[in-house]
Design a protein around this motif. Structure first.
Motif, PDB file in Angstrom:
ATOM      1  N   VAL A 208       0.722  -1.292  -0.171  1.00 22.11           N
ATOM      2  CA  VAL A 208       0.154   0.008   0.097  1.00 22.11           C
ATOM      3  C   VAL A 208       0.854   1.261  -0.025  1.00 22.11           C
ATOM      4  N   ALA A 209       0.620   2.147  -0.856  1.00 23.38           N
ATOM      5  CA  ALA A 209       1.428   3.392  -1.150  1.00 23.38           C
ATOM      6  C   ALA A 209       1.050   4.281   0.184  1.00 23.38           C
ATOM      7  N   ASP A 210       2.314   4.821   0.949  1.00 30.31           N
ATOM      8  CA  ASP A 210       1.818   5.540   2.296  1.00 30.31           C
ATOM      9  C   ASP A 210       2.782   6.670   2.106  1.00 30.31           C
TER      10      ASP A 210
ATOM     11  N   PHE B 192      -8.263 -10.834  -7.947  1.00 30.05           N
ATOM     12  CA  PHE B 192      -8.640 -11.472  -6.700  1.00 30.05           C
ATOM     13  C   PHE B 192      -9.504 -10.569  -5.580  1.00 30.05           C
ATOM     14  N   GLU B 193     -10.532 -11.272  -5.276  1.00 34.74           N
ATOM     15  CA  GLU B 193     -11.480 -10.487  -4.311  1.00 34.74           C
ATOM     16  C   GLU B 193     -10.807 -10.491  -2.774  1.00 34.74           C
ATOM     17  N   VAL B 194     -11.010  -9.272  -2.363  1.00 38.74           N
ATOM     18  CA  VAL B 194     -10.125  -8.994  -1.240  1.00 38.74           C
ATOM     19  C   VAL B 194     -11.202  -9.021   0.003  1.00 38.74           C
ATOM     20  N   LEU B 195     -11.366  -9.864   0.939  1.00 36.91           N
ATOM     21  CA  LEU B 195     -12.296  -9.962   1.897  1.00 36.91           C
ATOM     22  C   LEU B 195     -12.125  -9.293   3.166  1.00 36.91           C
ATOM     23  N   SER B 196     -10.571  -8.761   3.344  1.00 44.76           N
ATOM     24  CA  SER B 196     -10.485  -7.900   4.501  1.00 44.76           C
ATOM     25  C   SER B 196      -8.760  -7.513   4.380  1.00 44.76           C
ATOM     26  N   GLY B 197      -8.561  -6.349   4.790  1.00 45.56           N
ATOM     27  CA  GLY B 197      -7.315  -5.637   4.744  1.00 45.56           C
ATOM     28  C   GLY B 197      -7.031  -4.445   4.024  1.00 45.56           C
ATOM     29  N   LEU B 198      -8.096  -4.051   3.129  1.00 47.71           N
ATOM     30  CA  LEU B 198      -7.994  -2.993   2.282  1.00 47.71           C
ATOM     31  C   LEU B 198      -9.347  -2.093   2.372  1.00 47.71           C
ATOM     32  N   GLU B 199      -9.167  -0.970   2.218  1.00 45.89           N
ATOM     33  CA  GLU B 199     -10.402  -0.022   2.264  1.00 45.89           C
ATOM     34  C   GLU B 199     -10.373   0.630   0.929  1.00 45.89           C
ATOM     35  N   LEU B 200     -11.692   1.027   0.518  1.00 44.20           N
ATOM     36  CA  LEU B 200     -11.789   1.988  -0.632  1.00 44.20           C
ATOM     37  C   LEU B 200     -10.898   3.281  -0.424  1.00 44.20           C
ATOM     38  N   GLY B 201     -10.229   3.772  -1.343  1.00 43.28           N
ATOM     39  CA  GLY B 201      -9.726   5.049  -1.290  1.00 43.28           C
ATOM     40  C   GLY B 201      -8.095   4.918  -1.100  1.00 43.28           C
ATOM     41  N   GLU B 202      -7.804   3.723  -0.560  1.00 45.35           N
ATOM     42  CA  GLU B 202      -6.266   3.326  -0.436  1.00 45.35           C
ATOM     43  C   GLU B 202      -5.735   3.079  -2.013  1.00 45.35           C
TER      44      GLU B 202
ATOM     45  N   PRO C 121      11.345  10.876  -3.965  1.00 39.49           N
ATOM     46  CA  PRO C 121      10.143  10.129  -3.580  1.00 39.49           C
ATOM     47  C   PRO C 121       9.616  10.754  -2.152  1.00 39.49           C
ATOM     48  N   GLU C 122       8.162  10.627  -2.305  1.00 29.23           N
ATOM     49  CA  GLU C 122       7.632  11.030  -1.042  1.00 29.23           C
ATOM     50  C   GLU C 122       6.563   9.889  -0.331  1.00 29.23           C
ATOM     51  N   GLN C 123       6.611   8.901  -0.882  1.00 32.02           N
ATOM     52  CA  GLN C 123       6.029   7.783  -0.421  1.00 32.02           C
ATOM     53  C   GLN C 123       6.746   6.463  -0.260  1.00 32.02           C
ATOM     54  N   VAL C 124       6.291   5.497   0.461  1.00 31.37           N
ATOM     55  CA  VAL C 124       7.088   4.266   0.857  1.00 31.37           C
ATOM     56  C   VAL C 124       5.748   3.211   0.533  1.00 31.37           C
ATOM     57  N   ALA C 125       6.344   2.005   0.408  1.00 28.43           N
ATOM     58  CA  ALA C 125       5.352   0.873   0.210  1.00 28.43           C
ATOM     59  C   ALA C 125       5.328   0.186   1.387  1.00 28.43           C
ATOM     60  N   ARG C 126       4.303   0.061   2.002  1.00 34.18           N
ATOM     61  CA  ARG C 126       3.768  -0.702   3.226  1.00 34.18           C
ATOM     62  C   ARG C 126       3.160  -2.137   2.882  1.00 34.18           C
ATOM     63  N   LEU C 127       3.827  -3.063   3.480  1.00 32.81           N
ATOM     64  CA  LEU C 127       3.200  -4.339   3.214  1.00 32.81           C
ATOM     65  C   LEU C 127       2.230  -4.513   3.993  1.00 32.81           C
ATOM     66  N   ARG C 128       1.097  -4.891   3.595  1.00 37.90           N
ATOM     67  CA  ARG C 128      -0.220  -4.970   4.249  1.00 37.90           C
ATOM     68  C   ARG C 128      -0.744  -6.459   4.083  1.00 37.90           C
ATOM     69  N   PRO C 129      -1.040  -6.954   5.175  1.00 35.92           N
ATOM     70  CA  PRO C 129      -1.718  -8.657   5.122  1.00 35.92           C
ATOM     71  C   PRO C 129      -3.161  -8.497   4.742  1.00 35.92           C
TER      72      PRO C 129
END
Length: 461
Positions: free
Chosen positions: A375-377, A416-426, A397-405
């Motif tokens: 996820v870009a953060d 892939f369908e994501v059941l949990s771990g991500l939200e709209l807008g990210e 660079p102004e962003q880093v890559a965050r590893l999100r399960p």
């Protein structure tokens, strides 16, 4: 013969071995130093590649492609192997035996109902049909003659009936005059004779009319028989010409000119592939989920996009005792002709559809049996490179890559369908993930000056 001096050989061997040991030691030392230099060079390369010093002219972050998290239709579907069957198709066989004298079509031709396919030895049948036609003409001529004779006799009867009425009136008048003495008995006898002649003539005419009516009836029966014979001859002649009963495409022709065929010979097949029906065997465990109208998609061998879409039109009320499956049928329109009768196809039965979060399969990272996305953060000062480490003319660079399960559901095509771990807008990383670690500075591909992933910075440190 003098004995060899064995004592003199050992010192020579010891001296040679002692001469080789220093040489081998020098080679081992030189090899070790070379390996250390290579390892040190590789370590420096890793450090320089990951940190991107300005003197090297390398970008200070990893070039990646970003996409916002999106929603899409998530399907609950199952895939089955089925067989297509044409709704309209016939097997052509001749009605009579004989030799093929003409073939009108070729394999693959499109035919219409009634179009001739082959002709079977029609010579004798044609002669019989011509003779039957001539017999009909003769019978109709005889009927017309009988009808004319009957009409003439009917007209003659009318004259005789009028003549009889006149003679009856004359006889009655003469009889009265004789009774009064105004005429003689002889005149009455003549009047009676004329009356009897008129009566006899009318009776004879009526007999002739009855005979003429019988002749007419016989002539009409002859016409009917001749017409029946003609119809039979025409039907026999038509049976010699095998025609297409339906519109469709001609299959392989199993006969050629000169072949002898019988009523058991299969000449060809005619198939109409405009509408096809798919047979699917659904496990009995999923019987309760079946409903009429559920969408069914036909899938190509090398793709996910449906080549045809139909719906369930039939659910068998019985279960196959051998396979414990339920027969389901679905209909498909085939206007382009890309599907064929008896074709084996892979079908996707869609149980339900609902909106859900989807991410590209290329964005998924698997580590230790778990699934992650980057996820870009916004990066911290410790994570982002200092300004003096950014080469001139390159974006910082102004962003880093965050590893999100994340927890994944079913695969949907290339997502892939994501059941949990991500939200709209990210925003997630969808390319360049092989060069990333948690906290790695990233440069969006649209803002970076460096080429895409394959030519971007080296592997992460």
């Amino acid at each position: 013969m003098a004995a060899p001096n064995l004592s003199s050989t050992k010192p020579l061997s010891t001296s040679a071995a002692s001469d080789r040991r220093p040489g081998m030691g020098r080679w081992l030392i030189a090899g070790g130093i070379g390996i250390l230099l290579l390892a040190g060079g590789f370590l420096v390369w890793r450090l320089m590649g990951s940190r991107g010093p300005g003197g090297m002219g390398m970008p200070p972050g990893v070039t990646v492609q970003l996409e916002p998290v999106q929603t899409g239709n998530v399907q609950d579907a199952s895939e089955f192997l089925g067989s297509l069957e044409a709704q309209t198709g016939v097997v052509l066989q001749p009605e009579v035996s004989g030799r093929v004298t003409q073939v009108y079509v070729s394999a693959g031709d499109r035919v219409s109902p009634g179009q001739p396919i082959v002709l079977i030895s029609p010579d004798r049948t044609q002669a019989e049909a011509n003779a039957a036609t001539a017999n009909v003409a003769a019978a109709e001529s005889a009927r017309q003659s009988a009808a004319s004779s009957l009409q003439a006799l009917l007209a003659r009867r009318a004259e005789l009936e009028a003549e009889l009425a006149l003679q009856e009136a004359e006889f009655n008048r003469t009889q009265q005059l004789v009774a009064q003495g105004a005429q003689s008995q002889q005149e009455l006898d003549l009047a009676r004779r004329d009356l009897e002649v008129a009566q006899a003539t009318l009776a004879s005419a009526r007999d002739e009319i009855a005979a003429a009516q019988a002749n007419l009836n016989q002539a009409e029966a002859s016409v009917a028989q001749a017409q029946a014979n003609q119809a039979a001859a025409q039907q026999s002649l038509q049976d010699r010409t095998v025609t297409a009963p339906i519109a469709g495409t001609v299959g392989n022709l199993n006969v050629k000119l000169g072949d002898f065929v019988s009523t058991n010979t299969v000449i060809t097949n005619i198939t109409e592939n405009a509408t096809l029906e798919l047979d699917l065997q659904i496990p009995i465990e999923q019987r309760d989920r079946l409903q009429l109208g559920l969408p069914v998609e036909l899938l190509p061998v090398d793709g996910e996009t449906a080549i045809a879409t139909g719906g369930i039109s039939f659910i068998s009320p019985q279960t196959d005792s051998d396979t414990q499956t339920v027969l389901v049928k679905a209909q498909f329109d085939n206007p382009q002709g890309q599907l064929q009768d008896a074709q084996k196809v892979e079908a996707r039965l869609i149980w339900s559809e609902q909106p859900g979060v989807l991410v590209p399969t290329a964005a998924i990272t698997r580590l230790g049996g778990q699934t992650f996305v980057y996820v870009a953060d916004e990066g911290t000062e410790e994570e982002l490179p200092p300004p003096n480490a950014v080469p001139p003319g390159m974006p910082a660079p102004e962003q880093v890559a965050r590893l999100r399960p994340v927890q994944l559901g079913n695969i949907q095509g290339n997502d892939f369908e994501v059941l949990s771990g991500l939200e709209l807008g990210e925003t997630i990383v969808v390319s360049g993930i092989l060069n990333l670690q948690d906290g790695t500075p990233i440069l969006p591909q649209s803002d970076a000056d460096s080429p895409p992933e394959d030519a971007s910075s080296g592997p992460p440190s």
